[in-house]
Design a protein around this motif. Structure first.
Motif, PDB file in Angstrom:
ATOM      1  N   VAL A  75      39.036  53.098  40.438  1.00 42.87           N
ATOM      2  CA  VAL A  75      38.974  52.650  39.048  1.00 42.87           C
ATOM      3  C   VAL A  75      39.909  51.447  38.912  1.00 42.87           C
ATOM      4  N   GLN A  76      39.364  50.304  38.559  1.00 46.18           N
ATOM      5  CA  GLN A  76      40.137  49.069  38.501  1.00 46.18           C
ATOM      6  C   GLN A  76      41.410  49.219  37.684  1.00 46.18           C
ATOM      7  N   ASP A  77      42.532  48.817  38.264  1.00 45.29           N
ATOM      8  CA  ASP A  77      43.848  48.812  37.614  1.00 45.29           C
ATOM      9  C   ASP A  77      44.378  50.198  37.265  1.00 45.29           C
ATOM     10  N   GLU A  78      43.689  51.266  37.696  1.00 43.86           N
ATOM     11  CA  GLU A  78      44.152  52.611  37.370  1.00 43.86           C
ATOM     12  C   GLU A  78      44.425  53.465  38.600  1.00 43.86           C
ATOM     13  N   GLY A  79      43.628  53.290  39.637  1.00 47.31           N
ATOM     14  CA  GLY A  79      43.781  54.150  40.810  1.00 47.31           C
ATOM     15  C   GLY A  79      42.448  54.741  41.214  1.00 47.31           C
ATOM     16  N   TYR A  80      42.436  56.039  41.460  1.00 45.18           N
ATOM     17  CA  TYR A  80      41.254  56.688  42.020  1.00 45.18           C
ATOM     18  C   TYR A  80      40.897  57.946  41.237  1.00 45.18           C
ATOM     19  N   ILE A  81      39.605  58.249  41.249  1.00 44.84           N
ATOM     20  CA  ILE A  81      39.134  59.528  40.728  1.00 44.84           C
ATOM     21  C   ILE A  81      38.419  60.276  41.841  1.00 44.84           C
ATOM     22  N   MET A  82      38.434  61.583  41.763  1.00 42.62           N
ATOM     23  CA  MET A  82      37.642  62.420  42.653  1.00 42.62           C
ATOM     24  C   MET A  82      36.775  63.283  41.754  1.00 42.62           C
ATOM     25  N   PHE A  83      35.506  63.441  42.125  1.00 37.95           N
ATOM     26  CA  PHE A  83      34.596  64.113  41.211  1.00 37.95           C
ATOM     27  C   PHE A  83      33.486  64.837  41.961  1.00 37.95           C
ATOM     28  N   ALA A  84      32.848  65.739  41.254  1.00 36.63           N
ATOM     29  CA  ALA A  84      31.678  66.439  41.762  1.00 36.63           C
ATOM     30  C   ALA A  84      30.446  65.876  41.069  1.00 36.63           C
ATOM     31  N   VAL A  85      29.356  65.726  41.822  1.00 37.09           N
ATOM     32  CA  VAL A  85      28.134  65.192  41.235  1.00 37.09           C
ATOM     33  C   VAL A  85      26.937  65.894  41.861  1.00 37.09           C
ATOM     34  N   ARG A  86      26.019  66.326  41.029  1.00 32.70           N
ATOM     35  CA  ARG A  86      24.769  66.904  41.538  1.00 32.70           C
ATOM     36  C   ARG A  86      23.899  65.771  42.087  1.00 32.70           C
ATOM     37  N   CYS A  87      23.260  66.031  43.212  1.00 27.90           N
ATOM     38  CA  CYS A  87      22.535  64.970  43.910  1.00 27.90           C
ATOM     39  C   CYS A  87      21.234  64.558  43.233  1.00 27.90           C
ATOM     40  N   ASP A  88      20.823  65.278  42.187  1.00 29.14           N
ATOM     41  CA  ASP A  88      19.642  64.870  41.419  1.00 29.14           C
ATOM     42  C   ASP A  88      20.027  64.174  40.114  1.00 29.14           C
ATOM     43  N   THR A  89      21.283  63.764  39.999  1.00 27.13           N
ATOM     44  CA  THR A  89      21.744  63.054  38.812  1.00 27.13           C
ATOM     45  C   THR A  89      21.058  61.686  38.722  1.00 27.13           C
ATOM     46  N   PRO A  90      20.597  61.271  37.539  1.00 29.49           N
ATOM     47  CA  PRO A  90      19.957  59.958  37.394  1.00 29.49           C
ATOM     48  C   PRO A  90      20.847  58.832  37.915  1.00 29.49           C
ATOM     49  N   GLY A  91      20.230  57.919  38.677  1.00 27.42           N
ATOM     50  CA  GLY A  91      20.957  56.797  39.245  1.00 27.42           C
ATOM     51  C   GLY A  91      21.512  57.049  40.631  1.00 27.42           C
ATOM     52  N   LEU A  92      21.475  58.301  41.087  1.00 26.39           N
ATOM     53  CA  LEU A  92      21.961  58.644  42.426  1.00 26.39           C
ATOM     54  C   LEU A  92      20.769  58.886  43.345  1.00 26.39           C
ATOM     55  N   SER A  93      20.703  58.134  44.425  1.00 24.76           N
ATOM     56  CA  SER A  93      19.603  58.295  45.377  1.00 24.76           C
ATOM     57  C   SER A  93      20.138  58.650  46.753  1.00 24.76           C
ATOM     58  N   LEU A  94      19.326  59.375  47.532  1.00 23.52           N
ATOM     59  CA  LEU A  94      19.679  59.814  48.880  1.00 23.52           C
ATOM     60  C   LEU A  94      18.825  59.054  49.878  1.00 23.52           C
ATOM     61  N   ARG A  95      19.476  58.475  50.882  1.00 23.19           N
ATOM     62  CA  ARG A  95      18.759  57.698  51.890  1.00 23.19           C
ATOM     63  C   ARG A  95      19.074  58.248  53.289  1.00 23.19           C
ATOM     64  N   PRO A  96      18.105  58.221  54.200  1.00 28.30           N
ATOM     65  CA  PRO A  96      18.375  58.698  55.564  1.00 28.30           C
ATOM     66  C   PRO A  96      19.325  57.766  56.302  1.00 28.30           C
ATOM     67  N   CYS A  97      20.064  58.332  57.254  1.00 29.30           N
ATOM     68  CA  CYS A  97      20.943  57.540  58.116  1.00 29.30           C
ATOM     69  C   CYS A  97      20.221  57.256  59.435  1.00 29.30           C
ATOM     70  N   LEU A  98      20.800  56.409  60.247  1.00 24.95           N
ATOM     71  CA  LEU A  98      20.291  56.223  61.598  1.00 24.95           C
ATOM     72  C   LEU A  98      20.451  57.514  62.382  1.00 24.95           C
ATOM     73  N   GLU A  99      19.645  57.695  63.411  1.00 24.95           N
ATOM     74  CA  GLU A  99      19.667  58.945  64.172  1.00 24.95           C
ATOM     75  C   GLU A  99      20.940  59.045  65.011  1.00 24.95           C
ATOM     76  N   PHE A 100      21.584  60.218  64.942  1.00 21.33           N
ATOM     77  CA  PHE A 100      22.785  60.478  65.712  1.00 21.33           C
ATOM     78  C   PHE A 100      22.426  61.095  67.065  1.00 21.33           C
ATOM     79  N   SER A 101      23.384  61.093  67.993  1.00 23.76           N
ATOM     80  CA  SER A 101      23.179  61.748  69.286  1.00 23.76           C
ATOM     81  C   SER A 101      23.368  63.261  69.172  1.00 23.76           C
ATOM     82  N   GLY A 102      23.922  63.700  68.089  1.00 21.62           N
ATOM     83  CA  GLY A 102      24.102  65.120  67.782  1.00 21.62           C
ATOM     84  C   GLY A 102      24.261  65.237  66.280  1.00 21.62           C
ATOM     85  N   MET A 103      24.409  66.439  65.777  1.00 21.00           N
ATOM     86  CA  MET A 103      24.652  66.663  64.350  1.00 21.00           C
ATOM     87  C   MET A 103      23.473  66.271  63.464  1.00 21.00           C
TER      88      MET A 103
END
Length: 371
Positions: free
Chosen positions: A167-195
């Motif tokens: 947060v500009q000029d204030e510091g940091y926030i930590m928060f919980a967010v549901r992944c279906d919240t409007p404006g939040l999208s999920l994208r695949p990552c590149l393939e890992f060698s494990g995991m």
């Protein structure tokens, strides 16, 4: 039988019968074991360190590490997800804001709501390793967050993610967010060698509204909050390494039944590694128990986590060599555990990150000059 032992017995039985048959598909096919995780939640597999008032078992972090160890012996990927879920519960438990704790903790502790921790970028940022990716501005109802966050594990459209933003000029926030919240999208990552079975995705925030009720720590609370949760965050990961080490020692013992006469010429014999593992387990247990009433010395925590990574790399390397050509087959768990051990050494805080922080604490004069 005490409460902790009953949990260990139940988790061990479930892991051997339900998780072991899935390990290969999780590793090689990217299978996400959602049903298993939810069933583990019913046993209290993520709730050992959570008080009973939040549907926890009222034990401590050492019991949670024991659970993660058992799971990681069967499957390092799933052990990592156990850490993700239980650590999200740890975040919520220690939040100074009762509203977010009441809103989510019970469901996360029992895996009715699956959750992923996306704090890698923030932890590395705070250690001076990289820039923070998410930015937030205050609004009348809370904050608005934008930016992209790669490699957040154990998430999906119906999951919860726990992340942080600047947060500009204030510091940091930590928060919980549901992944279906409007404006939040999920994208695949590149393939890992494990995991690949950990459902690791990229989160993209486009002016996502975060309500006050979802704030785990506001800017004025953030520094003290991070200091409180960090030992548990770091120690919780040791269960991944300890389980992989134990499984590797079993592989070495098994191969020695027929090939001890030649395996004796290899470095890092099972008995030697076991002699290092036992005192490390004792150190971790004492540090984890100390988090219940306060915070252990962060230097001791970092060193225990570092020792776990280093021993895990050595144990899995030796296990493959003990197994010989069989250990190089794709269906042999020794080669899988070697890749899992590399993950233990690179997941935040990575081996190099740990050494950087340890050096800064032990040599404060050099750290001050660099700053």
């Amino acid at each position: 039988m005490n409460h902790a032992q009953a949990l260990i017995n139940a988790v061990s039985q479930q892991a051997s019968t339900q998780l072991r048959p899935l390990a290969d598909a999780i590793d090689r096919e990217g299978f996400y074991p959602e049903t298993y995780l939810r069933e583990l939640g019913k046993l209290g597999g993520f709730a050992a360190a959570i008080p009973e008032e939040y549907e926890g078992l009222g034990l401590d972090l050492s019991a949670q590490i024991d659970v993660t160890t058992i799971i990681s012996k069967e499957c390092g990927s799933t052990g990592f997800m156990v850490w993700c879920q239980s650590t999200c519960a740890w975040y919520l438990l220690n939040s100074p804001n009762a509203e977010v704790r009441e809103r989510y903790l019970k469901d996360v502790a029992r895996a009715r709501l699956l959750a992923g921790t996306g704090m890698s970028n923030t932890v590395k940022h705070l250690a001076g390793i990289e820039k923070i990716n998410l930015r937030a501005v205050r609004t009348e109802s809370g904050y608005q967050v934008s930016g992209s966050l790669p490699w957040v594990s154990n998430i999906g459209s119906d999951h919860l993610a726990v992340v942080a933003a600047y947060v500009q000029d204030e510091g940091y926030i930590m928060f919980a967010v549901r992944c279906d919240t409007p404006g939040l999208s999920l994208r695949p990552c590149l393939e890992f060698s494990g995991m690949e079975g950990t459902q690791t995705l990229c989160l993209r925030f486009d002016k996502v509204a975060i309500n006050q009720a979802d704030i785990i720590a506001h800017p004025e609370q953030f520094k003290a909050y991070i200091q409180r949760i960090k030992p548990g965050f770091v120690l919780g990961q040791t269960g991944m390494g300890l389980g992989i080490i134990e499984a590797s020692l079993e592989t070495m013992d098994g191969t020695n039944a027929t090939h001890a006469h030649v395996n004796v010429f290899l470095d890092d014999q099972a008995d030697d590694l076991r002699a290092e593992l036992l005192p490390l387990q004792s150190r971790i247990k004492a540090l984890a128990q100390a988090t219940k009433t306060g915070n252990p010395e962060v230097l001791d925590v970092l060193k225990a986590r570092l020792a776990t990574s280093e021993l895990c790399l050595r144990a899995t390397h030796s296990a493959v060599l003990h197994a010989g050509a069989k250990g190089y087959l794709m269906n042999h768990p020794a080669q899988r555990r070697q890749r899992e051990a590399v993950f233990v050494a690179i997941v935040t805080p990575a081996l190099k990150h740990l050494r950087k922080e340890i050096h800064a604490i032990e040599h404060p004069e050099e750290h001050a000059q660099a700053a």
